[in-house]
Enzyme design. Structure first.
Site, PDB file in Angstrom:
ATOM      1  N   CYS A   1     -24.523  -5.766   6.215  1.00  0.00           N
ATOM      2  CA  CYS A   1     -24.067  -7.037   5.468  1.00  0.00           C
ATOM      3  C   CYS A   1     -22.688  -7.560   5.429  1.00  0.00           C
ATOM      4  CB  CYS A   1     -24.543  -6.699   4.087  1.00  0.00           C
ATOM      5  SG  CYS A   1     -26.347  -5.975   3.801  1.00  0.00           S
TER       6      CYS A   1
ATOM      7  N   ASP B   1       8.903  17.726   3.549  1.00  0.00           N
ATOM      8  CA  ASP B   1      10.348  17.275   3.090  1.00  0.00           C
ATOM      9  C   ASP B   1      10.834  18.292   2.096  1.00  0.00           C
ATOM     10  OD1 ASP B   1      12.646  16.007   2.786  1.00  0.00           O
ATOM     11  OD2 ASP B   1      11.834  15.190   0.976  1.00  0.00           O
TER      12      ASP B   1
END
Length: 714
Positions: free
Chosen positions: A29, A405
């Site tokens: 669709c 980090d």
């Protein structure tokens, strides 16, 4: 008369337009609506979102009108409701699930009757008494919406899954089997409802999220409190929030105290205390107190508004497995038509040909991936995790390298200055004063630590006349006529290597203070490892992450103090470009890399990684935009959770695709051999959709975050 020869400034005539689109049930669709809108004159680009039931277009308003766009969508077989109609649709959305549940029960009952009736031969005795013309008319009337959509698609030279079933209906009518055609149409329509139910299940989490959007705000204008629509609030205005009310804007508290429930943003059930100076977010709730808030952002610009938008648009980042399913569908339908034709040529049996066409509905193939992806994204959003698309879920499921980090990621991001080591006869207090003055305008956590340490000692700071932040190195500022630099050892000259060596093994982050080219002090800062991190690392290893490594710009001593207790390797003294190089090196080795950072200082590395994960992204624009996954609260247990969600989602997708593939192969073989009558083929074609619905719904019910939180508190 003078005429100007200056060229007129070029203006961009394109405008962004959001268009609600109703009636979409599957990826097929979406493609039809995109194709129809893209062909409309004046449309530069278009994205259609199944979960949000809308299209976002870049249009030239002087060429494309709303009426033209609405007509294009209608031509594709879908609708663009008027605002009043859209509101009515949303108001009745709560009743649709009950209706579809009843239809599913009816489907099961009728399926049972059909199977028994076909087995006992009762259908032929009943339908033989009904004139063919009446039966054919009933078939056409009951299936007219589907037939009309198929005809519109045929005019655009498109084949849909309903094309196959329509051909099956025509084949049954052609041989006088109107009852078979009627049953095919019945299950075709029931299948549509099942598909809508499946898509609706994926939309539920998003609807729940958007329903929390603030509608009204109480602002102070001319000394009087007024209730106005939240869209009318202007930045800088004071908003009043009373106990139990929803905070309507992003802003800063200027007066009052309250306990704020931020679960809608961070997913964290524990409330936080808000007081003057605290930042608060729209869609959170003030409890046990009232607040006056200076507005910073309103509506779609708030953190909550951005989260909703990014969740809505997440499906545009399709996983590769989803792209494969889309491509497969486009090839699959013509192949089925060819098999049906070959069946007729060999067997000369039109009913066998009709059964082949009916049993091979491909919507289940198209639904297998997006429904699971949308369910996972919606569920993650409830837990305070923003995943920006299925391709990142797929990458997380395959990831084998995790890079971390340090400051603000592995640690709490609240470092403290432990000691000041002076050089060249400079007093520690003077070195600290110059350093804190230079860091006055910096937002880095270490800069905050320097300022806080100076404040505790009662040191009065000077205003820097010039300030420059150098990524990976530190800051340089002009303080009282002196050039003061504060940061890593890279700020030092080559002849200062002996000083660097003297503090090399320091268990902490070292900030060097350089005044007019001469080092005057080293500030040693320590940060605290997040308490839940060891358990999170253990969970990640259990999930199969092969390589976990710490990347930091800090010195080796500080890196070792964190990495060694966790049992992970580290690389220290890295610049931002060095971190990018590490990510690329792993990617060249064929690894799938996930990078976890604070989303601000590590934005380049996050963008380079296959999946960049930003820790504590609530309120941080750079984090929300740079990262592929944003953790809205600072909780390391969310990291293994996203890996677990991704792996589970891909297992669900593979199960969906496997069942669909097996069903289609077996169904086609039985139909082509004449062992599966069209009536039973029609009844069975909705089975994969029901399986996909139930299998994918498990992702919506999964609650790994809460379980992990309980484990981490034991």
């Amino acid at each position: 008369m003078r005429t100007s020869t200056e060229p007129k400034p070029k203006t961009n005539p394109l405008q962004t337009l959001e268009l609600p689109v109703h009636g979409m049930d599957c990826a097929e669709c979406v493609r039809h609506v995109e194709h129809a809108l893209a062909k409309t004159p004046g449309v530069a680009s278009v994205q259609v979102f199944l979960s949000a039931e809308k299209a976002i277009l870049q249009v030239d308003p002087s060429v494309a009108s709303i009426e033209q766009l609405r007509a294009a969508v209608a031509e594709a077989g879908y609708t663009v409701p008027e605002p009043a109609e859209e509101a009515t649709t949303k108001a009745h959305a709560g009743y649709t699930r009950k209706v579809w549940t009843v239809l599913a029960l009816v489907f099961g009952a009728v399926l049972f009757v059909v199977v028994i009736g076909e087995w006992l031969g009762l259908f032929e005795q009943i339908t033989a008494r009904v004139p063919f013309a009446i039966g054919a008319a009933l078939v056409v009337l009951s299936g007219w919406p589907v037939f009309a959509n198929v005809a519109r698609a045929a005019r655009r030279r498109q084949i849909t899954s309903h094309t196959l079933m329509t051909l099956g209906v025509l084949a049954a009518l052609a041989v006088g089997e109107w009852a078979t055609a009627a049953v095919v149409v019945f299950f075709m329509r029931v299948g549509d409802y099942v598909e809508r139910f499946t898509a609706e299940g994926a939309r539920t989490a998003l609807r729940d999220l958007t329903a929390l959007t603030p509608k009204q705000a109480r602002v102070v204008r001319d000394g009087v409190e007024q209730e106005i629509p939240v869209e009318a609030v202007r930045p800088g205005e004071i908003v009043v929030v009373r106990p139990g009310e929803q905070i309507p804007v992003d802003g800063v508290v200027v007066e009052g105290h309250a306990t704020v429930d931020q679960a809608t943003i961070t997913g964290e059930p524990l409330p936080v205390e808000a007081e003057p100076g605290s930042r608060v977010f729209a869609a959170t709730i003030a409890r046990l107190g009232s607040l006056r808030i200076r507005t910073e952002r309103v509506g779609a610009d708030t953190t909550f508004g951005r989260v909703v938008r990014l969740v809505q648009e997440a499906e545009s980042n399709r996983a590769e497995v989803q792209r494969f399913a889309d491509r497969f569908s486009s090839y699959y339908l013509p192949i089925v038509v060819a098999i049906a034709a070959l069946t007729f040529l060999i067997r000369r049996d039109p009913l066998a040909m009709a059964a082949v066409l009916v049993v091979a509905c491909s919507c289940s193939i198209a639904l297998a991936t997006p429904v699971a992806m949308l369910a996972a994204i919606g569920r993650a959003a409830r837990e305070g995790v923003l995943i920006k698309g299925g391709k990142y879920i797929e990458a997380l499921a395959r990831a084998n390298v995790l890079l971390l980090d340090k400051t603000g990621t592995l640690t709490l991001g609240r470092p403290q200055i432990e000691r000041v080591i002076p050089f060249n006869g400079v007093e520690p207090t003077e070195a600290l004063r110059l350093a804190a003055s230079a860091e006055r305008d910096s937002e880095h956590p270490l800069a905050e630590a320097v300022r806080a340490h100076a404040a505790r000692q009662g040191i009065r700071l000077s205003e820097p006349t010039r300030f420059e932040a150098i990524p990976g190195k530190g800051v340089i500022a002009e303080v009282e006529g002196h050039r003061v630099a504060v940061g890593s050892h890279r700020l030092l000259a080559a002849q200062d290597a002996a000083l660097v060596a003297s503090v090399k093994e320091t268990q902490g982050s070292v900030l060097w203070v350089v005044c007019d080219g001469k080092p005057i002090a080293a500030l040693v800062a320590t940060d605290t490892l997040r308490p839940e991190t060891p358990l999170a690392i253990q969970r990640l290893r259990e999930l199969g992450v092969e390589q976990i490594e710490l990347l930091t710009g800090d010195n080796p001593g500080a890196a070792a103090a964190l990495a060694e207790p966790l049992g992970i390797p580290y690389r220290a003294n890295l610049l931002p470009e060095d971190k990018i190089a590490v990510v690329r090196d792993y990617q060249r080795q064929g690894k799938v890399v996930v990078m976890v950072g604070d989303g601000v200082n590590d934005a380049p590395a996050l963008a380079q990684a296959d999946v960049g994960v930003a820790m504590g992204a609530a309120g941080a624009d750079i984090a929300l935009e740079a990262a592929h996954v944003a953790l809205m609260r600072e909780d390391w247990m969310l990291v293994p959770i996203i890996f677990a969600i991704a792996r589970r989602t891909m297992r669900v997708v593979k199960m969906n695709l496997l069942l669909t593939a097996v069903y289609n192969v077996v169904g086609l073989a039985l139909a082509a051999a004449g062992l599966l009558p069209p009536i039973l083929a029609a009844a069975a074609q909705s089975i994969p959709d029901l399986f996909i619905l139930g299998n994918s719904a498990r992702l919506l019910k999964n609650d790994p975050a809460r379980n992990s939180s309980r484990d981490s508190r034991r």
